[in-house]
Design a protein around this motif. Structure first.
Motif, PDB file in Angstrom:
ATOM      1  N   SER A   1      18.208 -13.973  -3.078  1.00 46.86           N
ATOM      2  CA  SER A   1      17.584 -13.746  -4.383  1.00 46.86           C
ATOM      3  C   SER A   1      16.317 -12.890  -4.251  1.00 46.86           C
ATOM      4  O   SER A   1      15.760 -12.739  -3.164  1.00 46.86           O
ATOM      5  CB  SER A   1      17.290 -15.078  -5.080  1.00 46.86           C
ATOM      6  OG  SER A   1      16.531 -15.884  -4.230  1.00 46.86           O
ATOM      7  N   LEU A   2      15.913 -12.303  -5.371  1.00 50.57           N
ATOM      8  CA  LEU A   2      14.773 -11.378  -5.383  1.00 50.57           C
ATOM      9  C   LEU A   2      13.526 -12.047  -4.821  1.00 50.57           C
ATOM     10  O   LEU A   2      13.185 -13.166  -5.199  1.00 50.57           O
ATOM     11  CB  LEU A   2      14.479 -10.909  -6.809  1.00 50.57           C
ATOM     12  CG  LEU A   2      15.325  -9.797  -7.410  1.00 50.57           C
ATOM     13  CD1 LEU A   2      14.782  -9.455  -8.796  1.00 50.57           C
ATOM     14  CD2 LEU A   2      15.374  -8.567  -6.533  1.00 50.57           C
ATOM     15  N   HIS A   3      12.852 -11.366  -3.919  1.00 47.15           N
ATOM     16  CA  HIS A   3      11.633 -11.902  -3.300  1.00 47.15           C
ATOM     17  C   HIS A   3      10.737 -10.745  -2.865  1.00 47.15           C
ATOM     18  O   HIS A   3      11.166  -9.591  -2.832  1.00 47.15           O
ATOM     19  CB  HIS A   3      11.983 -12.766  -2.094  1.00 47.15           C
ATOM     20  CG  HIS A   3      12.600 -11.992  -0.962  1.00 47.15           C
ATOM     21  ND1 HIS A   3      13.947 -11.659  -0.929  1.00 47.15           N
ATOM     22  CD2 HIS A   3      12.069 -11.457   0.162  1.00 47.15           C
ATOM     23  CE1 HIS A   3      14.198 -10.973   0.161  1.00 47.15           C
ATOM     24  NE2 HIS A   3      13.074 -10.822   0.850  1.00 47.15           N
ATOM     25  N   GLN A   4       9.501 -11.073  -2.531  1.00 43.48           N
ATOM     26  CA  GLN A   4       8.596 -10.120  -1.878  1.00 43.48           C
ATOM     27  C   GLN A   4       8.382 -10.598  -0.453  1.00 43.48           C
ATOM     28  O   GLN A   4       8.421 -11.797  -0.196  1.00 43.48           O
ATOM     29  CB  GLN A   4       7.226 -10.110  -2.569  1.00 43.48           C
ATOM     30  CG  GLN A   4       7.208  -9.484  -3.938  1.00 43.48           C
ATOM     31  CD  GLN A   4       5.861  -9.703  -4.608  1.00 43.48           C
ATOM     32  OE1 GLN A   4       5.437 -10.833  -4.819  1.00 43.48           O
ATOM     33  NE2 GLN A   4       5.185  -8.614  -4.958  1.00 43.48           N
TER      34      GLN A   4
ATOM     35  N   GLY B   1      13.649  -3.570  -6.361  1.00 41.53           N
ATOM     36  CA  GLY B   1      12.960  -3.728  -7.638  1.00 41.53           C
ATOM     37  C   GLY B   1      11.557  -3.146  -7.636  1.00 41.53           C
ATOM     38  O   GLY B   1      11.216  -2.305  -6.813  1.00 41.53           O
TER      39      GLY B   1
ATOM     40  N   ARG C   1       7.122  -3.911  -8.547  1.00 46.65           N
ATOM     41  CA  ARG C   1       6.048  -4.769  -8.038  1.00 46.65           C
ATOM     42  C   ARG C   1       5.954  -6.066  -8.834  1.00 46.65           C
ATOM     43  O   ARG C   1       5.247  -6.982  -8.465  1.00 46.65           O
ATOM     44  CB  ARG C   1       4.715  -4.037  -8.055  1.00 46.65           C
ATOM     45  CG  ARG C   1       4.276  -3.646  -6.647  1.00 46.65           C
ATOM     46  CD  ARG C   1       3.646  -2.287  -6.590  1.00 46.65           C
ATOM     47  NE  ARG C   1       4.714  -1.274  -6.671  1.00 46.65           N
ATOM     48  CZ  ARG C   1       4.527   0.017  -6.547  1.00 46.65           C
ATOM     49  NH1 ARG C   1       3.343   0.488  -6.368  1.00 46.65           N
ATOM     50  NH2 ARG C   1       5.550   0.846  -6.607  1.00 46.65           N
ATOM     51  N   THR C   2       6.702  -6.128  -9.935  1.00 47.06           N
ATOM     52  CA  THR C   2       6.787  -7.389 -10.677  1.00 47.06           C
ATOM     53  C   THR C   2       8.252  -7.801 -10.734  1.00 47.06           C
ATOM     54  O   THR C   2       9.150  -6.957 -10.673  1.00 47.06           O
ATOM     55  CB  THR C   2       6.260  -7.243 -12.121  1.00 47.06           C
ATOM     56  OG1 THR C   2       7.029  -6.220 -12.781  1.00 47.06           O
ATOM     57  CG2 THR C   2       4.790  -6.850 -12.133  1.00 47.06           C
ATOM     58  N   ARG C   3       8.480  -9.109 -10.813  1.00 45.43           N
ATOM     59  CA  ARG C   3       9.838  -9.643 -10.796  1.00 45.43           C
ATOM     60  C   ARG C   3      10.660  -9.147 -11.980  1.00 45.43           C
ATOM     61  O   ARG C   3      11.883  -9.046 -11.910  1.00 45.43           O
ATOM     62  CB  ARG C   3       9.770 -11.173 -10.786  1.00 45.43           C
ATOM     63  CG  ARG C   3      11.073 -11.861 -10.526  1.00 45.43           C
ATOM     64  CD  ARG C   3      10.900 -13.373 -10.555  1.00 45.43           C
ATOM     65  NE  ARG C   3      10.201 -13.887  -9.389  1.00 45.43           N
ATOM     66  CZ  ARG C   3      10.775 -14.077  -8.198  1.00 45.43           C
ATOM     67  NH1 ARG C   3      12.047 -13.790  -8.027  1.00 45.43           N
ATOM     68  NH2 ARG C   3      10.083 -14.548  -7.187  1.00 45.43           N
ATOM     69  N   SER C   4       9.964  -8.823 -13.095  1.00 47.23           N
ATOM     70  CA  SER C   4      10.684  -8.483 -14.325  1.00 47.23           C
ATOM     71  C   SER C   4      11.247  -7.058 -14.306  1.00 47.23           C
ATOM     72  O   SER C   4      12.121  -6.738 -15.107  1.00 47.23           O
ATOM     73  CB  SER C   4       9.757  -8.666 -15.518  1.00 47.23           C
ATOM     74  OG  SER C   4       8.630  -7.823 -15.361  1.00 47.23           O
TER      75      SER C   4
ATOM     76  N   ARG D   1       7.322  -4.478  -3.008  1.00 54.81           N
ATOM     77  CA  ARG D   1       8.352  -4.449  -4.058  1.00 54.81           C
ATOM     78  C   ARG D   1       9.333  -5.608  -3.904  1.00 54.81           C
ATOM     79  O   ARG D   1       9.694  -5.999  -2.803  1.00 54.81           O
ATOM     80  CB  ARG D   1       9.070  -3.099  -4.031  1.00 54.81           C
ATOM     81  CG  ARG D   1       8.157  -2.022  -4.642  1.00 54.81           C
ATOM     82  CD  ARG D   1       8.710  -0.658  -4.540  1.00 54.81           C
ATOM     83  NE  ARG D   1       9.875  -0.470  -5.392  1.00 54.81           N
ATOM     84  CZ  ARG D   1      10.251   0.725  -5.864  1.00 54.81           C
ATOM     85  NH1 ARG D   1       9.534   1.802  -5.592  1.00 54.81           N
ATOM     86  NH2 ARG D   1      11.328   0.830  -6.598  1.00 54.81           N
ATOM     87  N   PHE D   2       9.724  -6.159  -5.047  1.00 53.63           N
ATOM     88  CA  PHE D   2      10.734  -7.215  -5.035  1.00 53.63           C
ATOM     89  C   PHE D   2      12.065  -6.635  -4.577  1.00 53.63           C
ATOM     90  O   PHE D   2      12.378  -5.478  -4.865  1.00 53.63           O
ATOM     91  CB  PHE D   2      10.888  -7.819  -6.446  1.00 53.63           C
ATOM     92  CG  PHE D   2       9.834  -8.841  -6.754  1.00 53.63           C
ATOM     93  CD1 PHE D   2      10.054 -10.186  -6.482  1.00 53.63           C
ATOM     94  CD2 PHE D   2       8.616  -8.459  -7.300  1.00 53.63           C
ATOM     95  CE1 PHE D   2       9.081 -11.140  -6.757  1.00 53.63           C
ATOM     96  CE2 PHE D   2       7.635  -9.408  -7.580  1.00 53.63           C
ATOM     97  CZ  PHE D   2       7.876 -10.754  -7.300  1.00 53.63           C
ATOM     98  N   HIS D   3      12.850  -7.435  -3.857  1.00 54.14           N
ATOM     99  CA  HIS D   3      14.146  -6.977  -3.368  1.00 54.14           C
ATOM    100  C   HIS D   3      15.038  -8.168  -3.098  1.00 54.14           C
ATOM    101  O   HIS D   3      14.563  -9.300  -2.951  1.00 54.14           O
ATOM    102  CB  HIS D   3      13.962  -6.127  -2.111  1.00 54.14           C
ATOM    103  CG  HIS D   3      13.240  -6.844  -1.024  1.00 54.14           C
ATOM    104  ND1 HIS D   3      11.864  -6.946  -0.990  1.00 54.14           N
ATOM    105  CD2 HIS D   3      13.694  -7.543   0.041  1.00 54.14           C
ATOM    106  CE1 HIS D   3      11.509  -7.666   0.053  1.00 54.14           C
ATOM    107  NE2 HIS D   3      12.607  -8.053   0.709  1.00 54.14           N
TER     108      HIS D   3
END
Ligand code: MD6
Ligand code: FE
Length: 218
Positions: free
Chosen positions: A131-134, A159, A161-164, A187-189
């Motif tokens: 799942s999306l994380h930094q 993604g 710098r913000t989860r949205s 960045r979220f990924h």
């Protein structure tokens, strides 16, 4: 971006994913005959395990590490430690072919002085996702991360710098290397569920290596 577009790329193609983020298509293939046996030795010395998240769930990705520091997760949180909690010993040293390839890839992407002290190894069976994380457990955010994909292909989510922020989908195949740092470091990924399949060299799995400078710089 479609998978067909990426499939048409030759080994050696570089695709810029962000200001300081690059996909180096097929970059690890040159050294694959040295990388795979070295990786096998590491996994024998420090087998994959499903770590527990701080919330108490078993991770679906199986993990291990090599290098001076290894990444772990348990009820207390995420962190880098010098000992493998399963064996009680230090993590296996980072094999030279892995270290050499990672620093060459970093240099090719504009980070000439990358000296990783940790390599987190993730194993995805078909159906496994991340799942999306930094990545923010490392001491020095000026250092990039070098990520190597092996075995079954996967779709990487890159993604903002913000989860949205809606992530871009990046197809990754055996031998691909992603390097990111600088403005893109936080960045979220994540990774979409890996599709069923059998890779000729690695079988029914995707293995991802992420090389990091986890400890403080000397
Ligand atoms: C994976 N990668 O590709 C998971 N993190 O299986 C990561 O979580 C990752 O590829 C930071 C930098 C590069 C990565
Ligand atoms: Fe990550």
């Amino acid at each position: 971006m479609s998978a067909d577009f990426f499939a048409a790329l030759d080994a050696g193609t570089r695709l810029q994913l962000g200001g300081e983020a690059w996909l180096l298509h097929g970059f690890a293939l040159d050294s694959i005959d040295d990388l795979l046996p070295a990786l096998k030795d590491v996994i024998r010395a420090a087998p994959f395990r499903h770590m527990t998240t701080p919330g108490g769930l078993a991770m679906s990705v199986a993990t291990t590490s090599c290098g001076a520091l290894g990444w772990i997760s348990d009820r207390r949180g995420y962190r880098y430690v010098r000992r493998d909690p399963d064996s009680g010993h230090g993590w296996p040293p980072m094999p030279q072919p892995m270290l050499g390839m990672a620093s060459k890839a970093a240099a090719a992407a504009g980070f000439p002085d990358f000296q990783p002290d940790a390599c987190l190894i993730n194993r995805y069976r078909p159906g496994t996702r991340l799942s999306l994380h930094q990545d923010r457990d490392e001491a020095d955010m000026a250092q990039p991360i070098v990520s190597v994909s092996l075995g079954l292909p996967a779709t990487f989510l890159f993604g903002g710098r913000t989860r949205s922020e809606r992530p871009v989908r990046v197809p990754l195949s055996h031998g691909d290397v992603v390097v990111w740092g600088g403005v893109d470091r936080l960045r979220f990924h994540g990774v979409l569920p890996v599709a069923p399949g059998v890779h000729p060299q690695l079988g029914e799995q995707r293995i991802n290596l992420t090389f990091r400078k986890a400890g403080a710089s000397a």
